[in-house]
Design an enzyme around this catalytic site. Structure first.
Site, PDB file in Angstrom:
ATOM      1  N   TYR A 143      59.098 -22.165  54.869  1.00 30.55           N
ATOM      2  CA  TYR A 143      60.494 -22.596  55.051  1.00 30.55           C
ATOM      3  C   TYR A 143      61.130 -21.876  56.249  1.00 30.55           C
ATOM      4  O   TYR A 143      61.774 -22.504  57.099  1.00 30.55           O
ATOM      5  CB  TYR A 143      61.290 -22.310  53.773  1.00 30.55           C
TER       6      TYR A 143
ATOM      7  N   SER B 217      68.972 -22.934  59.434  1.00 32.26           N
ATOM      8  CA  SER B 217      69.278 -22.026  58.318  1.00 32.26           C
ATOM      9  C   SER B 217      69.508 -20.637  58.898  1.00 32.26           C
ATOM     10  O   SER B 217      69.024 -20.322  59.997  1.00 32.26           O
ATOM     11  CB  SER B 217      68.084 -21.975  57.359  1.00 32.26           C
TER      12      SER B 217
END
Ligand code: ADP
Length: 252
Positions: free
Chosen positions: A154, A141
């Site tokens: 995350y 990400s």
């Protein structure tokens, strides 16, 4: 066709980025194993591919379970004789700082986002080594490169995916296995579409759009195209790299 005859597993292939990657890889000639915890979603995607003359099958799997990953890879090798491409894309996120995140939630997220990649590679790499090479694409990400608020677990998990990608790439370069990851910005996947259709959706969307220099959200297919590049021979000189596709978010 860029992936003619290649055998490709795509985890998280039932939705969003993985769904688009499954369709695109099949359109480029790959035989796609759509692997997802949501078995019905995986079946739908496989049926969609087959209805447009592609080759696909569905596999229900929880990537955090070692025995399930091992069984899936054994099955693919038994059915097809090889495994050319593994896309470790299954993952999820939730809000929270380290203070508000429980140990159970932290462990559950790491088990999927990080350990799922570890298990996939642990069982795919020996197969690829034996057959003389292969390609692995992991979904990291943009938050592997920059911090964001209220997503501590995350962010940590995606940083680990990018770091693990580099470590594995150099461990297995001699076996002709290329291992790279994509770093998507904020993508309008079904997960976000649901949040953005809620009560504060419009304001939230504006904030997420403005975070990215292009001032829009990305579409799942825009990440699938980056995955296709990394999975195909066009990226023959890339290994251990993080391909950022984030609308200019981290550049700014
Ligand atoms: P995005 O495409 O942005 O990553 P989605 O939530 O649309 O987000 O897609 C993620 C996919 O990963 C879903 O289909 C979901 O069912 C799948 N998934 C999540 N956790 C697991 C898991 N433990 N094992 C296998 N698939 C999973």
């Amino acid at each position: 066709m860029k992936l003619a005859g290649r055998i490709a597993i795509i985890t998280g292939g039932g939705s969003g980025i993985g769904h688009e990657a499954a369709k695109l890889f099949a359109a480029e000639g790959a035989v796609v194993i759509v692997a997802d915890r949501d078995g019905a979603a995986a079946e739908r995607v496989a049926a969609e591919i087959k209805s447009s003359s592609g080759k696909a099958s569905a596999h229900t799997i929880d990537v955090s379970k070692e025995a399930e990953i091992k069984a899936m890879i054994d099955r693919v090798v038994a059915d097809h004789g090889r495994l050319d491409i593994l896309v470790n894309n299954a993952g999820f996120g939730f809000a929270g700082t380290v203070v508000t995140t429980s140990e159970a939630d932290w462990d559950a997220l790491m088990a999927v986002n990080v350990k799922g990649v570890f298990f996939g590679c642990k069982y795919a790499i020996p197969v690829m080594e034996k057959q003389g090479g292969g390609v692995i694409v992991n979904t990291a990400s943009a938050v592997a490169n920059v911090g964001i608020t209220d997503r501590a677990a995350y962010v940590a998990s995606k940083g680990a995916v990018a770091a693990l990608t580099r470590a594995m790439a150099i461990d297995h370069v001699a076996a002709k296995i290329r291992i790279n990851c994509v770093a998507p910005g904020t993508i309008e996947s079904p997960y976000f579409a649901k949040i953005l259709s809620g009560p504060d959706g419009a304001e939230l969307r504006r904030g997420l759009e403005q975070r990215q220099a292009m001032e829009r959200l990305g579409q799942p297919v825009e990440i699938a195209r980056a995955m296709l590049f990394l999975a195909s021979d066009e990226s023959s000189f890339c290994t251990g790299t993080t391909l950022v596709a984030d609308g200019g978010w981290t550049a700014r």
